[in-house]
Design a protein around this motif. Structure first.
Motif, PDB file in Angstrom:
ATOM      1  N   ASP A   1       0.813  -1.216   0.000  1.00 51.20           N
ATOM      2  CA  ASP A   1       0.000   0.000   0.000  1.00 51.20           C
ATOM      3  C   ASP A   1       0.850   1.272   0.000  1.00 51.20           C
ATOM      4  O   ASP A   1       0.328   2.370  -0.216  1.00 51.20           O
ATOM      5  CB  ASP A   1      -0.936   0.014   1.219  1.00 51.20           C
ATOM      6  CG  ASP A   1      -1.986  -1.091   1.151  1.00 51.20           C
ATOM      7  OD1 ASP A   1      -2.332  -1.501   0.030  1.00 51.20           O
ATOM      8  OD2 ASP A   1      -2.441  -1.550   2.213  1.00 51.20           O
ATOM      9  N   ALA A   2       2.153   1.117   0.252  1.00 51.42           N
ATOM     10  CA  ALA A   2       3.039   2.287   0.311  1.00 51.42           C
ATOM     11  C   ALA A   2       3.856   2.468  -0.969  1.00 51.42           C
ATOM     12  O   ALA A   2       4.629   3.424  -1.080  1.00 51.42           O
ATOM     13  CB  ALA A   2       3.983   2.160   1.514  1.00 51.42           C
ATOM     14  N   LEU A   3       3.687   1.590  -1.948  1.00 45.98           N
ATOM     15  CA  LEU A   3       4.468   1.670  -3.189  1.00 45.98           C
ATOM     16  C   LEU A   3       4.055   2.885  -4.012  1.00 45.98           C
ATOM     17  O   LEU A   3       2.879   3.229  -4.086  1.00 45.98           O
ATOM     18  CB  LEU A   3       4.284   0.398  -4.017  1.00 45.98           C
ATOM     19  CG  LEU A   3       4.642  -0.928  -3.328  1.00 45.98           C
ATOM     20  CD1 LEU A   3       4.425  -2.092  -4.296  1.00 45.98           C
ATOM     21  CD2 LEU A   3       6.071  -0.910  -2.821  1.00 45.98           C
ATOM     22  N   THR A   4       5.040   3.519  -4.638  1.00 45.00           N
ATOM     23  CA  THR A   4       4.776   4.683  -5.483  1.00 45.00           C
ATOM     24  C   THR A   4       5.226   4.396  -6.919  1.00 45.00           C
ATOM     25  O   THR A   4       5.973   3.446  -7.175  1.00 45.00           O
ATOM     26  CB  THR A   4       5.526   5.924  -4.960  1.00 45.00           C
ATOM     27  OG1 THR A   4       6.946   5.718  -5.135  1.00 45.00           O
ATOM     28  CG2 THR A   4       5.227   6.150  -3.480  1.00 45.00           C
ATOM     29  N   ASP A   5       4.797   5.238  -7.834  1.00 48.39           N
ATOM     30  CA  ASP A   5       5.168   5.080  -9.247  1.00 48.39           C
ATOM     31  C   ASP A   5       6.652   5.319  -9.477  1.00 48.39           C
ATOM     32  O   ASP A   5       7.200   4.904 -10.507  1.00 48.39           O
ATOM     33  CB  ASP A   5       4.352   6.039 -10.118  1.00 48.39           C
ATOM     34  CG  ASP A   5       2.866   5.718 -10.102  1.00 48.39           C
ATOM     35  OD1 ASP A   5       2.523   4.561  -9.790  1.00 48.39           O
ATOM     36  OD2 ASP A   5       2.059   6.621 -10.389  1.00 48.39           O
ATOM     37  N   LYS A   6       7.308   5.985  -8.535  1.00 46.32           N
ATOM     38  CA  LYS A   6       8.723   6.306  -8.691  1.00 46.32           C
ATOM     39  C   LYS A   6       9.649   5.232  -8.126  1.00 46.32           C
ATOM     40  O   LYS A   6      10.867   5.360  -8.230  1.00 46.32           O
ATOM     41  CB  LYS A   6       9.027   7.640  -8.010  1.00 46.32           C
ATOM     42  CG  LYS A   6       8.327   8.836  -8.643  1.00 46.32           C
ATOM     43  CD  LYS A   6       8.711  10.129  -7.946  1.00 46.32           C
ATOM     44  CE  LYS A   6       8.038  11.321  -8.607  1.00 46.32           C
ATOM     45  NZ  LYS A   6       8.407  12.595  -7.931  1.00 46.32           N
TER      46      LYS A   6
END
Length: 403
Positions: A330-335
């Motif tokens: 849930d903490a993953l980002t596109d970067k």
């Protein structure tokens, strides 16, 4: 039940020596085995998870997972809690019906039975198996201070019909879910309807090799290497990598790490650092620079542009990183990107060389690499054939068999 599903059930019954069961009970065993195996791939006694019968509260199967391992006693709970620096709990409830419809009354009874399981004073009588599991549940909650988050509650309702998203059924589910959520006992409450086609797909996924598709845009093909059919190196968005290691229900596919020299080691110092990097918004985009990366060895790859269809594969290095990524999905980002090596080979010796070389970058005892050789895998399978009252376990990988 259609002919195909009947054949799947018969296949399971024959392989499990359960011919003495009647059709309805055999179906319950089949469903419990299929649902729980997707979440907990290690061998387990399906009878220990089956609670159907008189005073079963409309529940046919229950599995209590502690740190991803099936727990059936207080001693096991203590061991799992103390052996790793984490205490994650998941309650899985299953109701299975051979009927071709999703009946509102039966569904309501199942959801009410689950709610009663967690009440201080159960509203309806329970059979001895349910009472024992309820006592385990109470024991788990005495250690709630050790939990990073409250347990997860999953409810799987299975029939041989077709789930159409009927408004009345979904309304009933919403009411009971809200009641469970209001207890504040859970971090997540999930209801999973499993119909005829979904059940057949789950069983086939257990029997067949895994195939997944990812968008591996930032990659470079490596030059020709002996005994290696294809090889690529690059960086993959963490969200794309998550697709490789989870099933259609969002569960981690732990069987993908079978060829790894170590199982997940919990919240040790290295894994804490990986966790901190993912959660730190200022550092997560540096993940590809700070992490040694992940190595995937596959039997076959079909490539169309940047789309890779990967078949029959294993994560041979990166088990710790994979687990931490999953726990922080849930903490993953596109970067955030993950360094990835993708290798296609059918040569066992080449695979073992890759495992040895990639895992030597971290502290792994030399004898652990011996465990990747065919002899030890065959020995583990031989031990698994002893399923009587005194089963044998061969711990080929560190912390593989906690129970």
């Amino acid at each position: 039940m259609d002919q195909i599903l009947k054949n799947y059930v018969k296949n399971f019954v024959d392989e499990s020596s359960l011919e003495h069961l009647d059709e309805s009970t055999a179906f319950e065993y089949f469903v419990n085995h299929t649902i729980i195996s997707k979440i907990h791939p290690d061998p387990f006694d399906v009878e220990a998870t089956t609670v159907g019968g008189s005073n079963d509260n409309a529940i046919d199967g229950i599995a209590i997972l502690v740190n991803d391992y099936l727990a059936t006693s207080e001693e096991e709970i203590d061991y799992f809690r103390k052996s790793l620096r984490r205490f994650d709990v998941k309650f899985i409830f299953i109701q299975s019906k051979t009927s071709a419809t999703f009946d509102s009354g039966h569904l309501g009874n199942f959801l009410f039975g689950v709610r009663s399981f967690f009440e201080e004073q159960p509203a309806i009588p329970m059979n001895p198996q349910l009472k024992n599991l309820r006592e385990l549940k109470d024991y788990i909650y005495t250690f709630s201070i050790d939990m990073d988050k409250p347990p997860v509650c999953e409810m799987h309702y299975v029939t041989t019909g077709t789930w159409t998203g009927d408004a009345n059924l979904e309304g009933r589910v919403k009411v009971e879910k809200t009641a469970l959520e209001s207890t504040k006992l859970f971090s997540l409450v999930r209801f999973v309807p499993v119909d005829n086609e979904h059940l057949k797909l789950l069983y086939l996924e257990l029997r067949r090799k895994v195939t997944k598709e990812i968008n591996f845009e930032k990659h470079t093909a490596m030059p020709s290497i002996g005994e290696v059919h294809q090889a690529y190196i690059g960086i993959l968005p963490a969200s794309e990598y998550l697709k490789l290691i989870t099933d259609r229900d969002g569960n981690l596919v732990r069987s993908l790490f079978y060829d790894n020299v170590r199982d997940y080691q919990g919240s040790n110092l290295v894994n804490q650092e990986i966790d901190a990097t993912i959660r730190d918004r200022d550092q997560s985009d540096r993940f590809a620079l700070l992490n040694n990366g992940i190595t995937v060895v596959a039997k076959n790859i079909q490539q169309v542009g940047s789309r890779f269809s990967i078949q029959d594969y294993q994560v041979v290095n990166g088990c710790q990183t994979s687990h931490v990524i999953f726990l922080n999905k849930d903490a993953l980002t596109d970067k955030m990107f993950v360094p990835l090596k993708l290798i296609v080979t059918n040569n066992t010796e080449v695979t073992n060389q890759i495992i040895r070389a990639t895992n030597r970058q971290t502290q792994v005892y030399v004898e652990a690499f011996e465990s990747t050789k065919p002899f030890h895998k065959q020995l583990e399978e031989f031990y698994n054939t002893f399923k009587d009252e005194r089963p044998l376990y061969y711990e080929r990988r560190s912390k593989q068999y906690f129970d």
